[in-house]
Write a protein that holds these residues in place. Structure first.
Motif, PDB file in Angstrom:
ATOM      1  N   PRO A 163      32.728  53.573  32.619  1.00 51.66           N
ATOM      2  CA  PRO A 163      33.348  53.091  33.859  1.00 51.66           C
ATOM      3  C   PRO A 163      33.258  54.112  34.988  1.00 51.66           C
ATOM      4  N   HIS A 164      33.330  53.611  36.209  1.00 46.27           N
ATOM      5  CA  HIS A 164      33.168  54.462  37.393  1.00 46.27           C
ATOM      6  C   HIS A 164      34.247  55.526  37.513  1.00 46.27           C
ATOM      7  N   TYR A 165      35.428  55.283  36.930  1.00 48.84           N
ATOM      8  CA  TYR A 165      36.522  56.241  37.088  1.00 48.84           C
ATOM      9  C   TYR A 165      36.402  57.425  36.138  1.00 48.84           C
ATOM     10  N   ILE A 226      29.942  41.623  33.030  1.00 52.74           N
ATOM     11  CA  ILE A 226      30.041  42.157  34.378  1.00 52.74           C
ATOM     12  C   ILE A 226      31.446  42.051  34.956  1.00 52.74           C
ATOM     13  N   GLY A 227      32.227  41.079  34.482  1.00 50.19           N
ATOM     14  CA  GLY A 227      33.574  40.911  35.017  1.00 50.19           C
ATOM     15  C   GLY A 227      34.419  42.163  34.908  1.00 50.19           C
ATOM     16  N   THR A 228      34.109  42.997  33.904  1.00 47.17           N
ATOM     17  CA  THR A 228      34.834  44.254  33.733  1.00 47.17           C
ATOM     18  C   THR A 228      34.683  45.161  34.949  1.00 47.17           C
ATOM     19  N   PHE A 229      33.545  45.078  35.619  1.00 44.88           N
ATOM     20  CA  PHE A 229      33.259  45.975  36.735  1.00 44.88           C
ATOM     21  C   PHE A 229      33.645  45.380  38.081  1.00 44.88           C
ATOM     22  N   ARG A 230      34.065  44.124  38.102  1.00 41.60           N
ATOM     23  CA  ARG A 230      34.332  43.460  39.371  1.00 41.60           C
ATOM     24  C   ARG A 230      35.810  43.527  39.726  1.00 41.60           C
ATOM     25  N   PRO A 231      36.152  44.103  40.856  1.00 37.52           N
ATOM     26  CA  PRO A 231      37.545  44.097  41.297  1.00 37.52           C
ATOM     27  C   PRO A 231      37.927  42.726  41.835  1.00 37.52           C
TER      28      PRO A 231
END
Length: 357
Positions: A163-165, A226-231
């Motif tokens: 993840p990006h964080y 992809i839903g995991t990455f979508r805010p």
């Protein structure tokens, strides 16, 4: 009255975002929240069996994360001269043929402006990809050509889609360590681009204690996409559209759920992905099923299968926090999160866990 995205906001100190996994896995902390008594207890995950009863059933997602992030260069270009890398994140297989050594995937690409229809990208070990078309949200359909086994090739040249964080890749001993550590110990079905993180805490020691106490386990599969990455971008949460994800609830698991319920015992979802699978399948009477689900669980939802939920601590304003809020109540969820912050729990994928009873 519509609920707003901002209703699920909380302030999280950056230092509480876990950047590395804790060792051993089951030494993560465990917050135990009782919905009936409004009590909160603090413990460690290796003691989770103490809060469960004989006859309870833990249902966990056995999907496995694969090294879905690969980096290459446009055919004819020189990466060292341009200094520009082309990055692919493989999301979902559309067609796959090991015999023909071809595989078509929906893929996120970066930078997208360099990868129009017909563009060819070269990767290490002879893997090539041709962009077939642009689809929804700017993703691409991409046809890969390769030699040997596709997933074994990805294991060699790809990296895990953290993840990006997580600012820096965890400093584990090797790429293999990261492949293992960003998967559950029971991961079996390859297909996810993000880990079902509530299961990352389980170890053989925990499973042995559960068995000794007469607590059973069962598996479902939901490939995290992809839903995991979508805010959530819509302020009114009901306007948000969940990305569809593939799932399987096998007959063995369906039978265990029916037996658990008929005996008056509890079905405990290990993570939001297991929860979404079970709640998606309930409409057909608790039978085995498979397909795609875009179920979006928000406050007001009436849970039909699960009686308890094991989950990590999720991002502010995320669909995962909305699901937790649906199960425990928004005010109680945010109160528990604030208590976790005060107690210096570790948040997100490599963080600590919460058991809601």
């Amino acid at each position: 009255m519509s609920m707003l995205k901002s209703d699920f906001y909380y302030e999280l100190p950056e230092e509480l975002i876990a950047q590395t996994p804790i060792e051993p896995r089951d030494s993560s902390r465990l917050m135990v929240v009782n919905r009936a008594s409004d009590t909160i207890m603090h413990d460690y995950f290796y003691n989770i069996a103490d809060y469960l009863n004989k006859g309870d059933l833990l249902v966990m997602n056995d999907s496995k994360v694969f090294p879905a992030r690969i980096i290459g260069t446009r055919k004819g270009g020189t990466l060292s001269k341009s200094g520009i890398s082309v990055e692919f994140l493989l999301l979902e297989p559309i067609e796959h043929s090991e015999q023909a050594h071809e595989s078509i995937w929906e893929t996120m690409v970066y930078p997208g402006r360099r990868l129009k229809k017909g563009a060819v990208v070269e990767f290490p070990e002879g893997l090539t990809a041709e962009v077939i078309e642009t689809v929804n949200n700017g993703n691409r359909l991409v046809k890969f050509n390769y030699a040997g086994d596709f997933y074994e090739l990805l294991n060699r040249i790809g990296s895990m889609p953290l993840p990006h964080y997580i600012a820096n890749q965890p400093e584990l001993k090797s790429k293999t360590d990261l492949h293992d550590r960003y998967n559950t110990v029971y991961a079996d079905k390859v297909g996810s681009v993000a880990a079902p993180t509530a299961g990352l805490h389980f170890t053989d020691r925990v499973f042995n204690r559960l068995t000794e106490k007469g607590i059973d386990t069962a598996k479902v599969t939901l490939h995290v996409g992809i839903g995991t990455f979508r805010p959530v971008k819509c302020e009114k949460i009901e306007e948000h559209k969940m990305h569809s994800e593939r799932f399987i609830l096998p007959e063995e698991t369906a039978l265990k759920i029916r037996e658990c319920k008929s005996g008056g015992n509890r079905v405990i979802a290990v993570g939001t992905t297991a929860c979404r699978t079970l709640e998606s399948c309930n409409s057909i009477g608790g039978k085995a099923c498979s397909g795609n689900t875009d179920i979006f669980i928000t406050p007001g939802y009436c849970f039909k299968t699960i009686d308890a939920l094991l989950t990590n601590f999720h991002l502010p304003e995320s669909t995962l926090l909305m699901l937790v809020s649906a199960f425990i109540g928004r005010e109680k969820a945010l109160f528990a999160y604030n208590e976790a912050i005060k107690a210096r729990y570790r948040f997100f994928s490599f963080g600590d866990s919460m058991l809601i009873l």
